[in-house]
Design a protein around this motif. Structure first.
Motif, short mmCIF file in Angstrom:
data_model
loop_
_atom_site.label_atom_id
_atom_site.label_comp_id
_atom_site.label_asym_id
_atom_site.label_seq_id
_atom_site.Cartn_x
_atom_site.Cartn_y
_atom_site.Cartn_z
N HIS A 147 0.84 -1.20 0.00
CA HIS A 147 0.00 0.00 0.00
C HIS A 147 0.88 1.25 0.00
O HIS A 147 1.52 1.57 1.01
CB HIS A 147 -0.94 0.00 1.21
N PRO A 148 0.94 1.97 -1.13
CA PRO A 148 1.81 3.15 -1.23
C PRO A 148 1.41 4.27 -0.28
O PRO A 148 0.23 4.45 0.02
CB PRO A 148 1.61 3.59 -2.69
N ASP A 149 2.42 5.00 0.17
CA ASP A 149 2.16 6.18 1.00
C ASP A 149 2.62 7.45 0.28
O ASP A 149 2.74 8.50 0.90
CB ASP A 149 2.85 6.06 2.36
N GLU A 150 2.88 7.35 -1.04
CA GLU A 150 3.28 8.51 -1.83
C GLU A 150 2.58 8.50 -3.19
O GLU A 150 2.49 7.45 -3.84
CB GLU A 150 4.79 8.51 -2.09
N LEU A 151 2.11 9.66 -3.59
CA LEU A 151 1.75 9.92 -4.98
C LEU A 151 2.92 10.66 -5.59
O LEU A 151 3.39 11.66 -5.04
CB LEU A 151 0.49 10.79 -5.04
N ARG A 152 3.43 10.14 -6.72
CA ARG A 152 4.61 10.73 -7.36
C ARG A 152 4.23 11.28 -8.73
O ARG A 152 3.84 10.53 -9.61
CB ARG A 152 5.72 9.68 -7.48
N ILE A 153 4.33 12.58 -8.88
CA ILE A 153 3.99 13.25 -10.12
C ILE A 153 5.28 13.57 -10.86
O ILE A 153 6.07 14.41 -10.42
CB ILE A 153 3.18 14.53 -9.83
N ASP A 154 5.50 12.87 -11.96
CA ASP A 154 6.73 12.99 -12.74
C ASP A 154 6.44 13.86 -13.96
O ASP A 154 5.70 13.46 -14.86
CB ASP A 154 7.20 11.60 -13.17
N LEU A 155 7.01 15.05 -13.99
CA LEU A 155 6.84 15.98 -15.10
C LEU A 155 8.05 15.85 -16.01
O LEU A 155 9.15 16.33 -15.68
CB LEU A 155 6.68 17.42 -14.57
N ASP A 156 7.85 15.20 -17.15
CA ASP A 156 8.94 14.77 -18.02
C ASP A 156 8.94 15.59 -19.32
O ASP A 156 8.08 15.40 -20.18
CB ASP A 156 8.76 13.28 -18.33
N PRO A 157 9.91 16.48 -19.49
CA PRO A 157 9.95 17.28 -20.72
C PRO A 157 10.21 16.41 -21.95
O PRO A 157 11.12 15.58 -21.96
CB PRO A 157 11.13 18.24 -20.48
N GLN A 158 9.41 16.61 -22.98
CA GLN A 158 9.58 15.90 -24.24
C GLN A 158 10.42 16.74 -25.20
O GLN A 158 10.63 17.93 -24.98
CB GLN A 158 8.20 15.60 -24.84
N PRO A 159 10.95 16.12 -26.27
CA PRO A 159 11.75 16.88 -27.23
C PRO A 159 11.02 18.14 -27.70
O PRO A 159 9.83 18.10 -28.01
CB PRO A 159 11.94 15.89 -28.39
#
Length: 361
Positions: A147-159
């Motif tokens: 059961h995760p205790d983190e929400l991880r928002i990954d903002l990944d720049p595209q070309p």
């Protein structure tokens, strides 16, 4: 020339042996000096407060660059990369010291493993002795690995996009979190991206957190046309991709205070929101600068464990549009998942309405 004698690094209450201390891990650049294996170990010891806040009691995979970082070197991502120069270590390595603790985890395939679970700073320092540069902790604690205790928002720049674009989108993400009654904590990825973490109240399933990440990304798309949740690269365009699959079981993100295998020894560094808004060069955060920054200013994530949020506001958004998106290719096929075929290569007549390939096509 005789090999350099092992060095000892003070890590908390222990001394940790580091072999081949003079091995060059990062070559010198125009702005940074060369980095040896001993310097990597000493770096991890020096950022104990922040690094252990990110790793403590979490099953953690190791990204090992045993020969150092050089142009053209490759990180293995699967069995096809047997001759790669670096690799992920998902099980406790042989020869681990007796103070290193582990925890059992279950992969999406159903297979299990005992994975390193750092409980003291000597463990990351020993991992540096084993060639580790980047730590990849699961979003769970050893007391409840399902059961995760983190929400991880990954903002990944595209070309075609820049770090500045990621900074702008991160600001929109902060506003969205505030509207949902949530507080996020930001860090640089160590490259061009930005990560935002939200601590969660207990009891959520991996599918809950992943659906929450999809819903969050879709809401960001509405607020900023420079954002996308498109899984297929050919559909993303010049936008910031919200990588919702980083919340899938056994998908991890480089931890805060991890080094990244990029020239200059950059560090994935926690920042305040005010600092992020004016940040132009994440490369300024590196092995040489981050220890002094942490010692003088403290960890911007010091309060991350002070509050835990419910996912319900985001799950309500998901329930309003419960359209599933693709899982990673190494993950078992999931209910409601779209066909795993590149859109430009898809022939509509080869697929039924449930996304299953028609027999014989």
């Amino acid at each position: 020339m005789a090999a350099a004698k092992p060095a000892m690094v003070q890590a908390g209450d222990r001394e940790v042996r580091v072999s081949s201390p003079d091995r060059v891990i990062y070559e010198a650049t125009d702005t940074t000096a060369e980095v040896t294996k001993l310097m990597v170990a000493e770096y991890f010891a020096s950022v104990e407060d922040g690094l252990m806040r990110a790793l403590r009691d979490r099953p953690t995979a190791l990204e090992r660059w045993t020969s150092g970082v050089r142009p053209g070197m490759k990180l293995a991502t699967g069995p096809q990369d047997r001759n790669a120069d670096a690799f992920y270590q998902k099980r406790v390595p042989k020869g681990a010291p007796d103070y290193l603790e582990s925890v059992g985890i279950t992969f999406p395939s159903g297979r299990t493993a005992d994975e390193i679970c750092p409980t003291e700073i000597a463990v990351p320092v020993w991992c540096a002795h084993m060639g580790t540069l980047t730590f990849h902790p699961w979003p769970v604690r050893r007391t409840d690995v399902d059961h995760p205790d983190e929400l991880r928002i990954d903002l990944d720049p595209q070309p075609g996009t820049t770090f500045s674009d990621a900074v702008r989108v991160a600001g929109v993400a902060r506003e969205l979190l505030a509207d949902l009654g949530m507080v996020g904590f930001a860090k640089t990825s160590g490259n061009r991206g930005i990560h935002v973490y939200v601590r969660l109240s207990p009891g959520w399933e991996f599918t809950d957190v992943r659906h929450a990440a999809i819903a969050f990304g879709r809401e960001l798309e509405k607020r900023d046309d420079g954002v996308t949740t498109a899984w297929w690269k050919e559909e993303r365009g010049e936008r910031i991709f919200v990588d919702f699959n980083q919340n899938t079981r056994d998908r991890t993100i480089a931890s805060a205070y991890s080094l990244r295998p990029i020239p200059g020894a950059p560090v994935s560094t926690p920042v305040t929101w005010d600092e992020l808004a004016t940040l132009t060069s994440p490369a300024d955060f590196n092995l040489f600068t981050v220890p002094e920054r942490l010692a003088s200013d403290g960890d911007p994530w010091a309060a991350i464990d002070d509050v835990a949020h419910s996912l319900q506001p985001l799950l309500d958004l998901w329930d309003a549009n419960p359209v599933e998106l693709n899982y990673p290719p190494d993950h078992p096929k999931m209910p409601g998942e779209p066909p795993r075929v590149q859109p430009s290569k898809k022939v509509a007549s080869h697929w039924d309405e449930d996304g299953n390939r028609v027999e014989g096509t």
